[in-house]
Every structure is written in C-alpha cells, then in structure tokens.
Design an enzyme around this catalytic site. Structure first.
Site, mmCIF file in Angstrom:
data_model
loop_
_atom_site.group_PDB
_atom_site.id
_atom_site.type_symbol
_atom_site.label_atom_id
_atom_site.label_comp_id
_atom_site.label_asym_id
_atom_site.label_seq_id
_atom_site.Cartn_x
_atom_site.Cartn_y
_atom_site.Cartn_z
ATOM 1 N N ASN A 126 4.035 -3.734 -1.771
ATOM 2 C CA ASN A 126 5.069 -4.756 -1.949
ATOM 3 C C ASN A 126 5.930 -4.537 -3.197
ATOM 4 O O ASN A 126 7.108 -4.890 -3.208
ATOM 5 C CB ASN A 126 4.460 -6.164 -1.933
ATOM 6 C CG ASN A 126 3.356 -6.344 -2.957
ATOM 7 O OD1 ASN A 126 2.839 -5.378 -3.520
ATOM 8 N ND2 ASN A 126 2.969 -7.587 -3.183
ATOM 9 N N LYS A 149 -2.273 6.618 -6.883
ATOM 10 C CA LYS A 149 -2.109 6.727 -5.431
ATOM 11 C C LYS A 149 -1.313 5.525 -4.925
ATOM 12 O O LYS A 149 -1.813 4.411 -4.932
ATOM 13 C CB LYS A 149 -3.463 6.770 -4.714
ATOM 14 C CG LYS A 149 -3.322 7.081 -3.212
ATOM 15 C CD LYS A 149 -4.584 6.837 -2.437
ATOM 16 C CE LYS A 149 -4.724 5.397 -2.019
ATOM 17 N NZ LYS A 149 -3.686 4.952 -1.044
ATOM 18 N N SER A 202 -5.784 -5.746 -1.095
ATOM 19 C CA SER A 202 -6.507 -6.790 -0.367
ATOM 20 C C SER A 202 -7.925 -6.978 -0.892
ATOM 21 O O SER A 202 -8.503 -6.076 -1.513
ATOM 22 C CB SER A 202 -6.569 -6.449 1.126
ATOM 23 O OG SER A 202 -7.446 -5.352 1.339
ATOM 24 N N GLU A 223 -6.732 -6.608 -8.765
ATOM 25 C CA GLU A 223 -5.707 -7.635 -8.581
ATOM 26 C C GLU A 223 -5.549 -7.783 -7.074
ATOM 27 O O GLU A 223 -4.926 -6.961 -6.408
ATOM 28 C CB GLU A 223 -4.396 -7.183 -9.248
ATOM 29 C CG GLU A 223 -3.440 -8.325 -9.541
ATOM 30 C CD GLU A 223 -2.590 -8.690 -8.350
ATOM 31 O OE1 GLU A 223 -2.990 -9.634 -7.626
ATOM 32 O OE2 GLU A 223 -1.562 -8.049 -8.132
ATOM 33 N N CYS A 257 1.370 -11.385 -3.496
ATOM 34 C CA CYS A 257 -0.018 -11.858 -3.566
ATOM 35 C C CYS A 257 -0.156 -13.224 -4.225
ATOM 36 O O CYS A 257 -1.033 -14.010 -3.861
ATOM 37 C CB CYS A 257 -0.874 -10.841 -4.305
ATOM 38 S SG CYS A 257 -0.213 -10.396 -5.921
ATOM 39 N N GLU A 360 -4.626 -15.799 3.834
ATOM 40 C CA GLU A 360 -3.402 -15.212 3.290
ATOM 41 C C GLU A 360 -2.587 -14.562 4.411
ATOM 42 O O GLU A 360 -3.063 -13.639 5.080
ATOM 43 C CB GLU A 360 -3.739 -14.169 2.222
ATOM 44 C CG GLU A 360 -2.516 -13.600 1.534
ATOM 45 C CD GLU A 360 -2.868 -12.651 0.406
ATOM 46 O OE1 GLU A 360 -2.115 -12.617 -0.583
ATOM 47 O OE2 GLU A 360 -3.880 -11.940 0.517
ATOM 48 N N GLU A 437 -3.587 -7.523 -16.023
ATOM 49 C CA GLU A 437 -2.479 -6.605 -16.224
ATOM 50 C C GLU A 437 -1.466 -7.325 -17.104
ATOM 51 O O GLU A 437 -1.416 -8.551 -17.132
ATOM 52 C CB GLU A 437 -1.867 -6.208 -14.888
ATOM 53 C CG GLU A 437 -2.905 -5.588 -13.949
ATOM 54 C CD GLU A 437 -2.319 -4.697 -12.889
ATOM 55 O OE1 GLU A 437 -2.160 -3.497 -13.172
ATOM 56 O OE2 GLU A 437 -2.044 -5.192 -11.788
#
Length: 463
Positions: A126, A149, A202, A223, A257, A360, A437
């Site tokens: 995203n 990655k 996820s 996260e 998220c 979600e 983060e």
C-alpha cells in the site's frame, strides 16, 4: 512507465536461496564499512539521498502511482514523507550516544549504542516507497545494513530507492533489494547472518515471521493490521468530523492498516453526520490515478477487489444497509476499462457482531455504528483483537484526552486522522504488532546497548 490497467507492468525474477545469500553477504560487507563511519558521515550521505528524492519527487511519485494504483496527489505526499524521514534520521545519526555513569571509588561505567548488523525489511504494497524509507531511515542512521523485500504486487519503486542510496554514496550493497513472495521471505528470516526483521503486513504473515525469527532469536518489529475505532461525539465540529471520517477510510482506496473503519457516531447526530458523509463520499472523483483531479485510484489487483466486494455482499446478507457505493466503477476512458475500480462504500445499520465490523476489509468501506454514552462506546471500541489506531472528534478537550487514554491502541488522533509525521512513533497494541517505527523510539529497535564497567583500582577477590 505508463498506466496499464489490468495488464502486467513488468516481470522480475524471484530471489531464491542463492540470491538471498548473495544479498545478505553483500550487505554484511557493506556493514563493516558503514558501521565504522561516524554518525556525521552517515548523516551527510542520508541527507544527499533525501535531496535526490526531493529533487526527483514527480518522477518517483509517477512511478509509485503506476506501481500501486493510488492517485498521483497521494503519491506525491508519500514521496514527501519519504525524504522527510531520511532527513529526520540523518539528523539523529550524529546524536546517537551512550551515557557515562559514575561509580564508587573513582570507578565508572559507560554504555555504547551499537548497530545490530544486517537488518531485513519486508514491505507491504500500500505504501511501497514510503515503508522502505520508514525502515531504512533508522536502520542506516544506527549504522546497520538492510536487505529489503517489497511486496511482489509492488516491486518497482523500491529498486529506485536502492539506486538513490548508491548515488548518494552509501557503500555498495548497504541497501539491497530482493524480489519474491513467501519463499523469499522465509530465506531471509532463516538466514543466520540476519540480525533483525522488520515486517509490515497482515497478522497471519506476521505470526509466521515471528515463529521463524524465534528459531534464530532474532528481534522483530511487526506492524500488522487493524480495525480501528473512530469516535464522533455530538459536540464535535461536524464538518471537521466528516473530513476526518473520509480521511480515516478512503486514503489509498481504503488500503491502509490504521484506517478508522468502525465509525461510532453519537446517536443525536447520527442522521446528520451520515447524510453528510454519504453526500461527500459520492463526490469523490474516481478514475485515472495520474490525472490531477483524481482522488481515488484503482485497488491493487483483481483478487483483492473481489475480496472487498465479498465483504460488502456479506454485510448486506447480515443486515447492513449500503448507503452508497460498493459497486464496480468503469471509467469513461476505454483504456481504463480493465482497471480494478470500485465506488467508495458507506454501510449503515451496522452491528458490532457483523463481519464487516469485526474483520479488516482493507478497501474503501466505512461502517457507521450509533452509540449513546462515552462508557459504552469505549467498551465497544476496545472489543477487538486489534489495537493499531483510534480517533476521537469532540470540542471537549478533557473528554478527548480521557477517551484516547482509555483506547487500547498505539496510535491515537484527536480531531484529525491518519496524520503520521515521522517525528512521532508509529505502531500497535495487541494483534496489531509491537515495536515502533518513526520517532526516536525506532532507534531502540535498530540498535543494541552495550554496558562497560571500568575498575580504576585493583580487583578485590573473594576467593
């Protein structure tokens, strides 16, 4: 690059075990050089990378729009956040330090803040470029190397970031990119020379990464997902609350998220709020994400679009009312007819036990739920396995602080939503993950503390 709705942009070979090992060994060699540089030396290189990104903002934003499908308007914001992130951590690089502790008898101790080594970053689709910068910024500032990655759905823009770091002057191999899916991720997590893993994605994948990391006793930052509450009190500024609800649900086609997808509205303003939200939602301009006036682009791929539509179908079956949207959108431009577009959806008559309220969706779907009292809405807001974010809209500042103090979520907003300045830590509670983060807090997760105790006299032996 050009827009190719529903068509393959490019093909990249997946990195197997051999390629992953080459990337890690390359990063390991670069780490020996980078970790020995002073914080100020690292600062200068990171500032140069930030300058290049800022200078090439339009080019990178266009690449990101084609990579992900979000509007060019949003992609530019992502790129701005990215260079700001590198600037912020460049500024911290020269200030990283331990402390001196005086001990009895003239003895003393001190601490050293040292890098971990080769860190792995695994990104989501995203915010591909931004997430890579969020992970690389603190990692490189602390003296680490990184193998990153990206998601196989958005592999392109992170390669440009690797080129930019090289142009800026980092040692060759310091920021390496490997491509692939789950198998490539497994090779990274199991590699003996990887010191730490930072993952955005996820909950199920996060659990698997945690299991793999445990075998090597590697620290992880996770996260993960969310089903965050947005609480609208009747004493709010209605226009501001409506704006907040739109920001909390429809950025990046709802594929965020920390979105506030459970919108709790105090009953006395439910009808007024709902009417205004529906009116504003119906005006959102959908279509070619490269056009300046587009505000909602295409979802990431066909399977995901079908999944989001499945949630809406199930919501109707469970008694929710589709107040607007939820159907496929076909732009007038024939070149876009195969794009993965849908109209943003607002669901009314929602109940806490409905699937659309519990799970979600990760698409442009807002669920509106009425409430009567502060105590009641807090209990309902916290009745979820997730704990990534939460928001409150009210003019009563005491109530606002009281409510966010009671929310079991790591990222809370008062009279705004989805603002994530790099200066503030970002991360969740419960199943939404752990670690942080951004902000100074991220330094803790990309470094380790060494304690040194110095004896100034002779050692007194008890033997």
């Amino acid at each position: 690059f050009k827009m190719c709705p529903g068509r393959v942009l490019c093909k990249l070979p997946c990195s197997g075990e051999k390629e992953v090992d080459l990337a890690v060994q390359s990063a390991k060699a670069a780490f020996k050089i980078w970790s020995q540089m002073s914080g100020m030396e690292r600062c200068r290189v990171m500032l140069e990378a930030a300058r290049i990104i800022r200078e090439q903002r339009e080019e990178i934003a266009t690449m990101e729009t084609i990579n992900n499908g979000k509007s060019i308007f949003e992609a530019r914001v992502d790129i701005d956040v990215s260079w700001q992130c590198l600037e912020y951590y460049a500024g911290l690089a020269g200030s990283l330090a331990g402390e001196h502790i005086q001990l009895p008898g003239g003895c003393f101790g001190y601490t050293r803040r040292e890098p971990l080594g080769v860190c792995v970053g695994i990104g989501a689709w995203n915010y591909p470029f931004q997430i890579a910068c969020w992970k690389a910024g603190p990692a490189l500032a602390c003296g680490n190397a990184m193998v990153f990655k990206p998601s196989p759905f958005t592999p392109v823009s992170v390669v440009r970031l690797a080129e930019i770091f090289t142009e800026a002057g980092v040692p060759k191999g310091l920021f390496n990119v490997v491509q692939g899916g789950a198998a490539t991720g497994q090779f990274l997590c199991h590699h003996p020379d990887v010191a730490k893993i930072s993952f955005t994605g996820s909950v199920p994948t996060g659990m698997k990464i945690m299991e793999m990391a445990a075998k090597g006793i590697k620290p992880v930052t996770l996260e993960l997902g969310g089903k965050s509450p947005l609480i609208i009190f009747s004493d709010c500024s209605l226009e501001n609350a409506v704006n907040g609800a739109l920001m909390a649900n429809f950025l990046t086609q709802g594929e965020v998220c920390c979105n506030g997808t459970r919108v709790f509205v105090e009953r006395k303003i439910l009808d007024t709020f709902t009417k205004e939200v529906v009116k504003r939602t119906q005006k959102i301009k959908i279509g070619d994400p490269l056009l300046e006036d587009t505000r909602m682009g295409a979802l990431i791929n066909r399977p995901h679009l079908n999944r989001v539509q499945g949630f809406i179908k199930q919501a109707k079956e469970q008694g929710a009312e589709v107040l607007c949207g939820g159907d496929l959108y076909v732009p007038d431009d024939p070149k876009l007819k195969n794009g993965y577009y849908m109209r943003p959806c607002v669901l009314g008559n929602c109940k806490d036990d409905m699937t659309c309220v519990k799970e979600e969706i990760f698409g442009p779907v807002m669920s509106i739920l009425p409430f009567d009292t502060e105590e009641e809405v807090l209990e309902r807001a916290n009745a979820t396995k997730y704990g990534l974010a939460g928001g409150v809209f009210t003019r009563d500042i005491q109530k606002a602080h009281r409510v966010v103090a009671a929310l079991k979520a790591g990222m809370c907003f008062i009279n705004n939503y989805n603002a994530s300045p790099v200066e503030l830590p970002f991360g969740g509670y419960k199943s939404s993950g752990f670690g942080r983060e951004n902000g100074r807090a991220a330094i803790e997760y990309y470094s380790q503390l060494k304690t040194v105790c110095v004896e100034m006299g002779d050692v007194e032996s008890v033997f």
